[in-house]
Motif scaffolding. Structure first.
Motif, PDB file in Angstrom:
ATOM      1  N   MET A   1      96.173  20.647  50.308  1.00 39.93           N
ATOM      2  CA  MET A   1      94.778  20.970  50.589  1.00 39.93           C
ATOM      3  C   MET A   1      94.008  21.211  49.296  1.00 39.93           C
ATOM      4  N   HIS A   2      92.782  20.740  49.269  1.00 36.73           N
ATOM      5  CA  HIS A   2      91.830  20.936  48.174  1.00 36.73           C
ATOM      6  C   HIS A   2      92.209  20.209  46.878  1.00 36.73           C
ATOM      7  N   ARG A   3      93.284  19.446  46.872  1.00 37.62           N
ATOM      8  CA  ARG A   3      93.651  18.673  45.684  1.00 37.62           C
ATOM      9  C   ARG A   3      92.770  17.431  45.628  1.00 37.62           C
ATOM     10  N   GLU A   4      92.130  17.213  44.509  1.00 35.16           N
ATOM     11  CA  GLU A   4      91.229  16.078  44.374  1.00 35.16           C
ATOM     12  C   GLU A   4      91.851  14.896  43.661  1.00 35.16           C
TER      13      GLU A   4
ATOM     14  N   ASP B   1      90.787  19.612  55.108  1.00 39.05           N
ATOM     15  CA  ASP B   1      90.691  20.219  53.775  1.00 39.05           C
ATOM     16  C   ASP B   1      91.477  19.467  52.699  1.00 39.05           C
ATOM     17  N   THR B   2      91.820  18.209  52.967  1.00 37.95           N
ATOM     18  CA  THR B   2      92.553  17.398  51.987  1.00 37.95           C
ATOM     19  C   THR B   2      91.677  16.209  51.588  1.00 37.95           C
TER      20      THR B   2
END
Length: 167
Positions: free
Chosen positions: A72-75, A99-100
């Motif tokens: 999650m939240h890794r760009e 959220d990914t």
């Protein structure tokens, strides 16, 4: 850290040695707590695909909290990196992309490391459930499109220390 004045004739007393041991153990415990709170263990993983082998460096999520956080939240993620989810036993697994922001290939594998399903190029931020459609003990997430590019398919095998720990 406190300033320590060096003295040519300094001899550590029993109290000084005790304090040094206590400080080293404190920082060791603090470091291991930091890993459980944020950083995950990392290991090498191979995907055996026919006569080909593909190497990846993966973070290992083996607790409920680590698996819930996932990617999650890794760009961004390097093409030769991923995340391996380790469960205590085989079972039907369900993932989603909420959220990914990365598109991922989600690879479900049985207890013996054999790939049972690949969900390719998942949709970022989607709340659509992605089932394993069979019993899986391990789930490998790679950058979306990796499976197609490397011709990874069901029946191929995952090999890593988390999947085949040394006895």
């Amino acid at each position: 850290m406190a300033n320590v004045r060096k003295s040519p004739g300094l001899v550590l007393s029993a109290v000084g040695v005790g304090l040094l041991v206590w400080l080293l153990s404190f920082f060791s415990i603090a470091g291991s707590n930091a890993q459980s709170a944020g950083e995950l263990p990392v290991e090498d993983l191979m995907v055996m695909s026919g006569e080909e082998s593909h190497a990846f460096r993966v973070e290992v999520a083996s607790t409920d909290a680590q698996r819930a956080q996932g990617l999650m939240h890794r760009e961004q993620m390097d093409a030769d990196h991923g995340m391996l989810f380790v469960f205590d036993a085989e079972g039907e697994r369900y993932f989603w992309m909420k959220d990914t922001p990365l598109s991922l290939d989600i690879i479900f594998a049985a207890a013996d490391g054999k790939i049972v399903r690949i969900a390719e190029r998942t949709t970022p931020f989607s709340e659509k459930i992605i089932p394993s459609r069979g019993d899986a003990r391990f789930v490998l997430e790679l950058v979306g499109g990796t499976s197609e590019k490397l011709k990874i398919s069901t029946g191929d095998r995952l090999i890593s220390p988390a999947i085949f720990p040394e006895e």
